[in-house]
Design a protein around this motif. Sequence first.
Motif, PDB file in Angstrom:
ATOM      1  N   PRO A 118       0.803  -1.242  -0.050  1.00  0.00           N
ATOM      2  CA  PRO A 118       0.017   0.089  -0.026  1.00  0.00           C
ATOM      3  C   PRO A 118       0.807   1.291   0.057  1.00  0.00           C
ATOM      4  O   PRO A 118       0.181   2.247  -0.096  1.00  0.00           O
ATOM      5  CB  PRO A 118      -0.972   0.038   1.369  1.00  0.00           C
ATOM      6  CG  PRO A 118      -0.100  -0.846   2.213  1.00  0.00           C
ATOM      7  CD  PRO A 118       0.877  -1.689   1.342  1.00  0.00           C
ATOM      8  N   ILE A 165     -11.136  10.202  -4.523  1.00  0.00           N
ATOM      9  CA  ILE A 165     -10.681  10.263  -3.086  1.00  0.00           C
ATOM     10  C   ILE A 165      -9.604   9.729  -2.659  1.00  0.00           C
ATOM     11  O   ILE A 165      -8.859   9.171  -3.489  1.00  0.00           O
ATOM     12  CB  ILE A 165     -11.843   9.412  -2.211  1.00  0.00           C
ATOM     13  CG1 ILE A 165     -11.800   8.139  -2.394  1.00  0.00           C
ATOM     14  CG2 ILE A 165     -12.999  10.228  -2.473  1.00  0.00           C
ATOM     15  CD1 ILE A 165     -12.527   7.179  -1.294  1.00  0.00           C
ATOM     16  N   LYS A 209      -4.990   7.464  -7.409  1.00  0.00           N
ATOM     17  CA  LYS A 209      -4.375   8.631  -8.590  1.00  0.00           C
ATOM     18  C   LYS A 209      -3.184   8.741  -8.876  1.00  0.00           C
ATOM     19  O   LYS A 209      -2.605   8.718 -10.061  1.00  0.00           O
ATOM     20  CB  LYS A 209      -5.034   9.854  -8.133  1.00  0.00           C
ATOM     21  CG  LYS A 209      -6.482  10.247  -7.821  1.00  0.00           C
ATOM     22  CD  LYS A 209      -6.849  11.569  -7.083  1.00  0.00           C
ATOM     23  CE  LYS A 209      -6.307  11.809  -5.808  1.00  0.00           C
ATOM     24  NZ  LYS A 209      -6.772  10.845  -4.762  1.00  0.00           N
ATOM     25  N   THR A 210      -2.554   8.725  -7.956  1.00  0.00           N
ATOM     26  CA  THR A 210      -0.693   8.948  -8.043  1.00  0.00           C
ATOM     27  C   THR A 210      -0.205   7.550  -8.642  1.00  0.00           C
ATOM     28  O   THR A 210       0.444   7.572  -9.653  1.00  0.00           O
ATOM     29  CB  THR A 210      -0.114   9.082  -6.769  1.00  0.00           C
ATOM     30  OG1 THR A 210      -0.565  10.213  -6.178  1.00  0.00           O
ATOM     31  CG2 THR A 210       1.352   9.336  -6.922  1.00  0.00           C
TER      32      THR A 210
HETATM   33  N1  LIG Z   1      -4.723  -0.150  -9.624  1.00  0.00           N
HETATM   34  C1  LIG Z   1      -3.727  -0.398  -8.507  1.00  0.00           C
HETATM   35  N2  LIG Z   1      -3.454  -1.640  -8.648  1.00  0.00           N
HETATM   36  C2  LIG Z   1      -2.599  -1.801  -7.436  1.00  0.00           C
HETATM   37  N3  LIG Z   1      -2.292  -0.817  -6.544  1.00  0.00           N
HETATM   38  C3  LIG Z   1      -2.964   0.321  -6.376  1.00  0.00           C
HETATM   39  C4  LIG Z   1      -3.775   0.521  -7.449  1.00  0.00           C
HETATM   40  N4  LIG Z   1      -4.300   1.815  -7.307  1.00  0.00           N
HETATM   41  C5  LIG Z   1      -3.605   2.321  -6.153  1.00  0.00           C
HETATM   42  N5  LIG Z   1      -2.814   1.291  -5.737  1.00  0.00           N
HETATM   43  C6  LIG Z   1      -2.197   1.439  -4.162  1.00  0.00           C
HETATM   44  O1  LIG Z   1      -3.080   2.103  -3.482  1.00  0.00           O
HETATM   45  C7  LIG Z   1      -2.390   3.098  -2.500  1.00  0.00           C
HETATM   46  C8  LIG Z   1      -2.789   4.203  -2.773  1.00  0.00           C
HETATM   47  O2  LIG Z   1      -2.666   4.556  -4.061  1.00  0.00           O
HETATM   48  P1  LIG Z   1      -2.246   6.204  -4.433  1.00  0.00           P
HETATM   49  O3  LIG Z   1      -1.221   6.667  -3.542  1.00  0.00           O
HETATM   50  O4  LIG Z   1      -2.031   6.141  -5.625  1.00  0.00           O
HETATM   51  O5  LIG Z   1      -3.859   6.886  -4.168  1.00  0.00           O
HETATM   52  P2  LIG Z   1      -4.055   8.510  -4.144  1.00  0.00           P
HETATM   53  O6  LIG Z   1      -5.348   8.459  -4.924  1.00  0.00           O
HETATM   54  O7  LIG Z   1      -2.871   9.018  -4.987  1.00  0.00           O
HETATM   55  O8  LIG Z   1      -4.054   8.951  -2.793  1.00  0.00           O
HETATM   56  P3  LIG Z   1      -3.905  10.178  -2.156  1.00  0.00           P
HETATM   57  O9  LIG Z   1      -4.888  11.001  -2.752  1.00  0.00           O
HETATM   58  O10 LIG Z   1      -3.961  10.178  -0.593  1.00  0.00           O
HETATM   59  O11 LIG Z   1      -2.466  10.618  -2.518  1.00  0.00           O
HETATM   60  C9  LIG Z   1      -0.882   2.814  -3.194  1.00  0.00           C
HETATM   61  O12 LIG Z   1      -0.318   1.927  -2.227  1.00  0.00           O
HETATM   62  C10 LIG Z   1      -1.059   2.271  -4.214  1.00  0.00           C
HETATM   63  O13 LIG Z   1       0.022   1.411  -4.849  1.00  0.00           O
END
Ligand SMILES: Nc1ncnc2c1ncn2[C@@H]1O[C@H](COP(=O)(O)OP(=O)(O)OP(=O)(O)O)[C@@H](O)[C@H]1O
Length: 679
Positions: free
Chosen positions: A56, A164, A169-170
């Motif tokens: 994660p 959210i 997203k990242t």
């Molecule tokens: N499609 C996916 N497959 C596998 N792992 C995922 C996927 N999408 C997200 N993750 C994992 O979920 C976690 C959260 O993802 P991410 O940081 O991209 O979220 P975010 O939307 O950017 O969050 P924030 O808005 O808090 O920055 C990360 O550990 C990421 O590796």
Amino acid sequence: MNENISVSVRARPFNEKEVKDKEHCLWQFGNNNTITSLPPPIAQAISSNLPPISTPIKSSLSNSSSSSSSSSSSSVGGSSLKTPLKTPLKTPLKTPSKTTTTTNGPLVPASPLTLTTKFVSNSYTYDHLFPPTSDNYEVYDMVARELVKSAMEGYNASIMAYGITSSGKTFTMTGSGKKNPGIIPLSIQDVFAYIQECKEREFLLRVSYLEIYNETVNDLLGVNQENFNLKIHEHPVTGVYVAGLKEEIVLSVDHVISLISAGEAHRHVGSTSYNLQSSRSHTIFKMIIESKEVLPEGSGRESPVRYSTLNLIDLAGSEKASESTVSAMRNKEGSYINKSLLTLGTVISKLSDKDTGYIPYRDSKLTRVLQNSLSGNSRVAIICTITLASNNFDESHNTLKFASRAKKISNNAKVNEILDDKALLKQYRNEIAELKSKLSDALSTEKELQETMTEKEKMKITNQELLTKLGDAEKHRSLLESKINNLNKLILVSTSVNNSASKGGGGGGSRSTFVSPSQNSNSHTDLGSVTPNSFSNLFLQSPSQNSSNHHMSPLSQSTSSLTLGGGSESNELIQIQSKMAKLELELEEKNKKIDFLSSFNQDSALEKIKQLEGELVQRDMDLGLYQRESTRLQTLLSHKDEKINSLESKLRDILLKYKQIDSENNALKSKIQEYEVMY
Ligand SMILES: Nc1ncnc2c1ncn2[C@@H]1O[C@H](COP(=O)(O)OP(=O)(O)OP(=O)(O)O)[C@@H](O)[C@H]1O
């Protein structure tokens, strides 16, 4: 190009916490890119077998690979929920009699579902729907590739991830390690691959990278004070822009990736209860693309410059204020994030309603910066990320509603062409042409200087030769003068001798070998010890004899007077007389010879003097000529020296300038070479 914003929805797999908490999947993926909400009991049944996300923790782009975007994207069609639900579901739910499963995706219900309670299902359809099993390559191929190509062709394009916190997203925009690059690195690879393919155009690429953190715009490519809290301005033609934002010219994929990695290090990221590496700011990575048709040199044709931007936007995630309680700072950040996303929602809503009234772009920095992209002249793709977990049902639902509204917005992107010199590419081309002409000026001045130097050297040699000639002439002159002096001395002696002879005196102290005894009574002759005077003294002359023999020499006159005696004495006397006569004849001969020699040497000496004086005059004339020539050459030399000095100082200036130009030129050349490599 009139088209609606492209909207896709991507769901990430359950994370470990969601699995541990036994969260339900409340959404079902149907055909035709439709997603439908599920009633909770069914969701519970499905969710119990969902595979969790293994790691994660968000990974940094600095670990991203530069591997080719052409890597195969896996199709996960079979892993999504394909059976559309009939809504509303009225029949009671039974445990699914049969489910199909895949290694990566959630379980798929295979039997009709029934509900005991009233449940209103919501269905949403988008341009693309990506279930948890979809990888970044697939998302890129379906959503981004086309827009990146458009950007290279002169259309503005924006791709943004909205959702959210912790929804992925990242993960979608940046990626996760080398094996799973996101849209940003894949776009960069495609941009450079496109340039390599497109032989008929030349490109100039610049990138900027900013974040909006707590409503301040910061430049992620700079770390100084002036790179923070940048102001947003609006240009009547080019639209909204961030003043003072760095734009780096980029030359390769690695170059861009390294800039982004450096920028990432400055981005505000923090740990929240949802995401250990939560983005606390919105980021916009912008690539500015200028391109121009490659024309043969001297074609005399001007081609316009295409100017477009590719915005790759990773928004911060909205979050439930009550649950982001790690710290007050996180709460403050969260409220700024939520406020700006709310404004984005309002703007999207107004745009989707085709509201021609006031659009509140200025209500947040985010919407203000995105104004250009959202307000018309841009192709836009939004990837909405959601979690399928039941604990985020409302947030995911809101995201889907946001996505549906965004889908209604239509934009009219067109190719942006600039004909004047505002394009940096054109400015660089002009600068290169100017530098080339400066360089040729410098080279011709250098040549002129070299020629002048050579001329000066030649003149120096000529002058040296003249000075040597002058020296020789002077030596010769003094030689002639000394010769003339010597001769003059001789002449003077002869004259004085003549003078003294004409006076009949015996003085003068002659040292000349040419002096005749007849001219100098005191001179010694080769008559042994006997001199004419001693004869005169010895034989007395009678006056009568003297008068009748006036043609005779005094010696013969004396001899004839002796003849008057008689006897043996007279024979002896006759012998003596004949001897004397003989001697007198000899003497006369010698005197004649001496006279002749004397007169001959005097004439030839005078002639010689005359000749030498003539030569002297000639020499003097030559000397005057040489001196005049030498003076002229000296003046010329001093002029040349002045000219050389001024040329040298000019050359020094030019060389200084040339060095600057050269280093600029080298930098430009290497850039051009890079572009040429890229083609
Ligand atoms: N499609 C996916 N497959 C596998 N792992 C995922 C996927 N999408 C997200 N993750 C994992 O979920 C976690 C959260 O993802 P991410 O940081 O991209 O979220 P975010 O939307 O950017 O969050 P924030 O808005 O808090 O920055 C990360 O550990 C990421 O590796």
